[in-house]
Design a protein around this motif. Structure first.
Motif, short mmCIF file in Angstrom:
data_model
loop_
_atom_site.label_atom_id
_atom_site.label_comp_id
_atom_site.label_asym_id
_atom_site.label_seq_id
_atom_site.Cartn_x
_atom_site.Cartn_y
_atom_site.Cartn_z
N GLY A 195 0.79 -1.23 0.00
CA GLY A 195 0.00 0.00 0.00
C GLY A 195 0.82 1.27 0.00
O GLY A 195 0.28 2.37 0.23
N ILE A 196 2.12 1.17 -0.27
CA ILE A 196 3.00 2.35 -0.31
C ILE A 196 3.12 2.81 -1.76
O ILE A 196 3.66 2.08 -2.59
N PRO A 197 2.63 3.99 -2.10
CA PRO A 197 2.74 4.46 -3.49
C PRO A 197 4.18 4.83 -3.84
O PRO A 197 4.92 5.33 -3.00
N LEU A 198 4.54 4.58 -5.09
CA LEU A 198 5.90 4.85 -5.57
C LEU A 198 5.89 5.85 -6.72
O LEU A 198 5.06 5.75 -7.64
N LEU A 199 6.83 6.78 -6.64
CA LEU A 199 7.19 7.67 -7.75
C LEU A 199 8.61 7.32 -8.15
O LEU A 199 9.32 6.61 -7.43
N SER A 200 9.06 7.85 -9.28
CA SER A 200 10.45 7.66 -9.67
C SER A 200 11.09 8.99 -10.01
O SER A 200 10.41 9.94 -10.42
N GLN A 201 12.40 9.07 -9.82
CA GLN A 201 13.17 10.18 -10.35
C GLN A 201 14.38 9.63 -11.09
O GLN A 201 14.95 8.60 -10.72
N THR A 202 14.73 10.32 -12.17
CA THR A 202 15.78 9.88 -13.08
C THR A 202 16.67 11.06 -13.37
O THR A 202 16.19 12.19 -13.51
N VAL A 203 17.97 10.82 -13.46
CA VAL A 203 18.92 11.86 -13.85
C VAL A 203 19.27 11.64 -15.32
O VAL A 203 19.60 10.52 -15.73
N LEU A 204 19.20 12.70 -16.10
CA LEU A 204 19.59 12.64 -17.50
C LEU A 204 21.12 12.57 -17.58
O LEU A 204 21.80 13.50 -17.14
N LEU A 205 21.64 11.47 -18.11
CA LEU A 205 23.08 11.21 -18.07
C LEU A 205 23.62 10.89 -19.46
O LEU A 205 23.16 9.94 -20.12
N ARG A 206 24.61 11.67 -19.88
CA ARG A 206 25.22 11.43 -21.19
C ARG A 206 25.82 10.02 -21.23
O ARG A 206 26.54 9.60 -20.34
N GLY A 207 25.49 9.30 -22.27
CA GLY A 207 26.03 7.96 -22.46
C GLY A 207 25.26 6.87 -21.76
O GLY A 207 25.49 5.68 -22.03
N THR B 41 15.62 5.03 -24.81
CA THR B 41 15.99 4.44 -23.52
C THR B 41 15.04 4.92 -22.43
O THR B 41 14.55 4.12 -21.62
N LEU B 42 14.80 6.22 -22.39
CA LEU B 42 13.92 6.75 -21.36
C LEU B 42 12.48 6.29 -21.56
O LEU B 42 11.77 6.01 -20.59
N GLU B 43 12.04 6.19 -22.80
CA GLU B 43 10.70 5.69 -23.06
C GLU B 43 10.54 4.27 -22.51
O GLU B 43 9.54 3.95 -21.85
N ALA B 44 11.54 3.42 -22.76
CA ALA B 44 11.48 2.05 -22.25
C ALA B 44 11.46 2.03 -20.73
O ALA B 44 10.71 1.26 -20.11
N LEU B 45 12.28 2.89 -20.11
CA LEU B 45 12.33 2.95 -18.65
C LEU B 45 10.99 3.40 -18.07
O LEU B 45 10.44 2.75 -17.16
N PHE B 46 10.45 4.49 -18.59
CA PHE B 46 9.22 5.05 -18.01
C PHE B 46 8.01 4.14 -18.25
O PHE B 46 7.15 4.01 -17.39
N ARG B 47 7.96 3.49 -19.42
CA ARG B 47 6.87 2.54 -19.65
C ARG B 47 6.94 1.39 -18.65
O ARG B 47 5.92 0.98 -18.08
N LEU C 198 12.55 14.10 -14.16
CA LEU C 198 13.75 13.86 -14.97
C LEU C 198 14.67 15.04 -14.69
O LEU C 198 14.38 16.17 -15.07
N HIS C 199 15.75 14.79 -13.96
CA HIS C 199 16.64 15.85 -13.51
C HIS C 199 17.70 16.16 -14.56
O HIS C 199 18.36 15.24 -15.07
N HIS C 200 17.90 17.44 -14.83
CA HIS C 200 19.10 17.85 -15.54
C HIS C 200 20.29 17.65 -14.61
O HIS C 200 20.20 17.87 -13.40
#
Length: 367
Positions: free
Chosen positions: A245-257, A264-270, A282-284
């Motif tokens: 019952g614990i809701p989850l969000l995600s955060q991702t850092v945009l990383l060169r390479g 890649t990000l589409e696959a991750l977020f889906r 999505l963090h710069h």
């Protein structure tokens, strides 16, 4: 050698193989670092903590310099290149630290950092100068003072456990903290920032999950940057949290390479949405010392965000943000679709496919 002695030796070898790797020499021995670079990597490790868990080691392709897991967790000589604009405290925690362990940047929420240790160390971490073995854990008195600060500030609606990684704490200690927060009437939400479900998923036990549940609504924000991090064990850990019952969000850092392409990000977020995790930020890349090789341009980030807007369901869309250096907070920096208002009160708006339209439309059907 007898059979029992052989089995005992093999068992010891397996235990050694499942230990977190913390020394450059061990990385070399396992084929995770080039022997010819050992000296320079030792210099990197002297300044920035090195650790990679067995679960992450299992995901690395040894000898592949472009491996997205290796790039995130294995030390690189490029970390010794320090750029003039980089900062030890890139997002400005220090000016907003009224009490040890507290960062209070926004009126209604604050960070509580009980520990500055992680199961593994990201090579792009914005707190990389402050985390690692030997870093401070809040003492009982310091934790009490931090909690007293929360009690005194009745505008605080949300407490965010960060660090370090708070889920590295023993469940009993974590439960003490969550119970203390739950006893503060004006705190309604507890948020926990973590990478443990992907770094060290075995830590997500029933006891730890129970430590997170209580009177205060708890949210988990999972930091994950590449779909390959979502191993079967990571998926099981995520499911244990969501099923409780614990809701989850995600955060991702945009990383060169690592993930600086829309596919890649589409696959991750889906996949995160399939796992019942809502993409959040999505963090710069921050201006952390020695991380210039990871940062993209904002223009490249906006182009990726534009593609994601076109290709992805709304529930899989994170907000592309920049944490302004100096402690001024996060702001959205995604692409704009809306032009300025003209003399006739109309604007040009661009749709996700890049076509332009006038709003309000001319010649409508209104009477």
């Amino acid at each position: 050698m007898g059979a029992s002695a052989y089995e005992s030796e093999r068992a010891e070898e397996r235990r050694e193989e499942r230990k977190t790797v913390r020394q450059v020499g061990d990385l070399v021995d396992r084929g995770l670092a080039d022997r010819s670079e050992r000296e320079v990597l030792e210099r990197v490790a002297e300044r920035f903590s090195v650790a990679i868990t067995p679960d992450l080691v299992d995901l690395v392709t040894p000898g592949d310099p472009a491996d997205p897991i290796g790039l995130q967790f294995l030390p690189s000589k490029r970390e010794l290149r320090i750029l003039p604009e980089e900062r030890v405290d890139p997002i400005g925690d220090d000016p907003h630290t009224p009490v040890k362990g507290i960062t209070h940047r926004y009126p209604d929420r604050l960070l509580l950092k009980p520990v500055h240790v992680c199961p593994a160390y990201c090579r792009f971490c914005f707190r990389r100068e402050k985390v690692g073995p030997g870093s401070e854990v809040l003492s009982s008195d310091e934790l009490a003072a931090a909690l007293a600060y929360v009690r005194r500030h009745e505008q605080v609606w949300e407490v965010i456990l960060s660090g370090g990684d708070p889920l590295i704490l023993p469940p009993r200690k974590l439960a003490e903290i969550t119970r203390a927060i739950a006893a503060i009437d004006h705190v309604k939400v507890l948020r926990v920032h973590t990478r443990v479900p992907v770094m060290d998923p075995g830590r997500i036990t029933a006891e730890l999950v129970e430590a997170l549940r209580g009177r205060t609504t708890a949210w988990i924000v999972l930091h994950t940057n590449h779909p390959r991090e979502l191993s079967p064990r990571a998926r099981e850990a995520i499911a244990r949290l969501v099923d409780a019952g614990i809701p989850l969000l995600s955060q991702t850092v945009l990383l060169r390479g690592v993930n600086d392409d829309a596919k890649t990000l589409e696959a991750l977020f889906r996949e995160l949405v399939v796992l019942r995790v809502k993409p959040y930020y999505l963090h710069h890349g921050d201006l952390a010392v020695g991380t210039g090789h990871f940062r993209t341009s904002i223009e490249d980030g906006q182009a990726i965000a534009r593609t994601l807007r076109r290709e992805l369901s709304g529930i899989a869309q994170p907000t592309y943000v920049l944490d302004i250096p100096g402690g001024y907070g996060k702001v959205p920096i995604g692409p704009s679709y809306l032009g300025p208002e003209g003399e006739d009160g109309r604007r040009v708006v661009e749709d996700p496919a890049g076509r332009e339209h006038v709003y309000p439309p001319r010649g409508g059907d209104g009477r």
